[in-house]
Design an enzyme around this catalytic site. Structure first.
Site, short mmCIF file in Angstrom:
data_model
loop_
_atom_site.label_atom_id
_atom_site.label_comp_id
_atom_site.label_asym_id
_atom_site.label_seq_id
_atom_site.Cartn_x
_atom_site.Cartn_y
_atom_site.Cartn_z
N ALA A 44 0.72 -1.23 -0.30
CA ALA A 44 -0.03 0.22 -0.37
C ALA A 44 0.76 1.26 -0.34
O ALA A 44 1.71 1.12 0.92
CB ALA A 44 -0.85 -0.30 0.74
N GLY A 135 17.08 2.75 15.07
CA GLY A 135 17.19 2.43 13.57
C GLY A 135 18.19 0.45 13.25
O GLY A 135 17.16 -0.76 14.02
N ASP A 202 10.21 12.53 18.91
CA ASP A 202 10.91 11.29 18.85
C ASP A 202 11.55 10.64 20.52
O ASP A 202 11.10 9.57 20.12
CB ASP A 202 11.24 10.78 17.79
N LYS A 206 10.81 7.19 21.99
CA LYS A 206 11.96 5.35 22.53
C LYS A 206 12.21 5.49 23.91
O LYS A 206 12.01 4.72 24.70
CB LYS A 206 12.83 6.09 21.54
N GLY A 303 17.91 6.12 9.13
CA GLY A 303 18.40 5.27 7.81
C GLY A 303 17.56 4.42 6.98
O GLY A 303 17.31 3.42 7.43
#
Ligand SMILES: NC(=O)c1ccc[n+]([C@@H]2O[C@H](COP(=O)([O-])OP(=O)(O)OC[C@H]3O[C@@H](n4cnc5c(N)ncnc54)[C@H](OP(=O)(O)O)[C@@H]3O)[C@@H](O)[C@H]2O)c1
Length: 429
Positions: A44, A135, A202, A206, A303
């Site tokens: 999607a 990440g 952000d 976390k 990234g």
């Protein structure tokens, strides 16, 4: 034995697009190594006409994310669209349908993690979110599985690459915050709207996830005590260096007696501390416990490639469990617990004051700290004449006392301005 797993992707942007390339390009290597035949069945996106970095038969693309979740050929759903909604609805629908879910969405997990983890547990399917923190750094699995038996004391570190890039530029190049931020945007480290990073949202999401997993007490993202770097002045980064510190945005989750503290704030870190040398967009997270002492996890915190690598690891893990056919026990259960009163958290503080340069000023300043029960560790004076600047580092004291001292300083006639207050990290990472 069945080895094929149909995968549906919600989103094919920075992370999803890279994941798609890996699933298609590395299909044979993954099959050889894991025995899993991972087949992309539906993807999607919002805009099917957009140029993509991957090739995919047009019939696999849809603008209806529900169609991905409901596709009978999709055994496992990967949510990499981001945001709270419709991602939350879609993840809940997939779990309710008994489909394992892998997500990179820290915002969603920090907001609705407890409910979604419970739903996954009820249905006996995995809900994995390794990429939501750090990440490409494995941190969720070590915390919730490898260290499941450890009485973790503290998890702390640098979890936002954008702000760390900005702080590194301010420290090393003497850049203003706005210049460093503009450079981060130019290089693709910061979003066009950098509020979530700069204001610490952000990092707070976390910190909430890390605290919840470390202590088995659910900490919603909006309960994290949060201060971003938006008000940070370049001059304090310069003074920090003079005093032997580096300014970092830290996310800290720790047990304080019977309660849990989860917080995000800029902090002066001693220059010889390992976190002080974490530069640019790199993330680094310490886990402390009685048996492990200190573990340090560091690497690329964002990234497409690193994040997709973590997502792919979760996909392989969830696919294995799905093929094993067993009901999956939840990796963590959340018990009762409460959050610390932020006013009682003890740290050292750095305070910068613009003062009148005349006899007796220091005594009045010391008196304001003393009256609030905060003792001073060191004082430096910068400049003389009309505009003297006092830099003060206090001993550890509860935040409530530090704030009372600052309020008293602001009321002093000899104090022109309290220029800055920054916490000083003194006990562990
Ligand atoms: N980027 C990172 O370095 C990184 C690191 C860790 C975690 N994450 C997390 O990973 C997730 C994805 O981030 P990203 O950087 O890959 O985001 P992104 O580049 O903006 O990609 C989002 C994707 O989702 C699609 N999408 C969004 N809303 C949709 C909707 N309502 N219906 C259908 N498709 C929709 C977009 O479609 P179009 O392509 O048509 O616009 C795009 O393909 C986020 O939760 C983020 O927090 C990202």
């Amino acid at each position: 034995m069945r080895t094929t797993i149909g995968i549906g992707l919600l989103g094919a942007g920075t992370v999803g697009g890279t994941l798609l390339r890996r699933l298609v390009g590395d299909h044979e290597a993954i099959l050889a190594k894991t025995g899993l035949d991972l087949q992309v069945r539906r993807v999607a996106v919002r805009d099917p006409a957009k140029a993509r970095s991957f090739e995919l038969p047009a019939e696999l693309l849809t603008t209806d994310p529900r169609a991905v979740v409901e596709d009978p050929g999709v055994d496992l759903v990967v949510e990499v669209m981001g945001g709270r909604e419709p991602a939350g609805e879609l993840v809940a629908a997939a779990l309710a349908a008994g489909k394992p879910v892998v997500t990179a969405n820290k915002e969603l997990i920090a907001d609705r993690g407890a409910e979604l983890i419970e739903l996954a547990a009820e249905r006996g399917v995995p809900l994995l979110f390794e990429a939501a923190v750090g990440g490409g750094i494995p941190i969720i699995r070590p915390l919730s599985e490898t260290l499941a038996g450890e009485q973790i004391r503290r998890v702390a570190g640098i979890v936002n690459g954008t702000t760390n890039f900005v702080l590194t530029r301010m420290t090393e190049e003497g850049a203003e915050l706005s210049e460093a931020l503009a450079e981060a945007q130019r290089l693709g480290y910061a979003e066009a709207d950098p509020t979530a990073d700069v204001d610490g949202h952000d990092a707070a999401a976390k910190a909430a996830i890390l605290a919840s997993l470390a202590f088995g007490v659910w900490v919603p993202g909006d309960r994290v005590d949060r201060e971003g770097i938006g008000d940070l002045d370049r001059i304090d980064v310069v003074y920090a260096a003079k005093l032997g510190y580096v300014v970092k945005l830290l996310a800290i989750a720790e047990r304080v007696g019977e309660v849990v503290s989860a917080r995000v704030h800029p902090a002066m870190v001693p220059v010889d501390h390992p976190l002080a040398s974490i530069r640019g967009a790199t993330n680094a997270i310490f886990i402390e416990g009685p048996s492990i002492d200190e573990l340090l996890f560091a690497g690329p915190g964002a990234g497409g490639e690193p994040t997709a690598s973590a997502v792919l690891g979760d996909v392989i893990d969830a696919a294995r469990e799905t093929l094993a056919g067993a009901q999956v026990a939840p990796r963590i259960r959340f018990g009762e617990g409460s959050l610390v009163d932020p006013g009682s958290v003890e740290t050292k503080w750095y305070v910068r004051l613009d003062v009148e340069d005349r006899p007796g000023v220091l005594a009045q300043v010391a008196g304001a700290f003393g009256d609030a029960d905060v003792s001073i560790e060191a004082v430096w004076q910068e400049g003389t004449g009309e505009d003297a600047v006092l830099l003060i580092v206090t001993h550890r004291a509860p935040e409530r006392a530090q704030r009372a001292a600052v309020a008293a300083l602001e009321a002093l006639e000899v104090v022109r301005r309290v220029g800055a207050t920054i916490r000083v990290q003194s006990d562990g990472p």
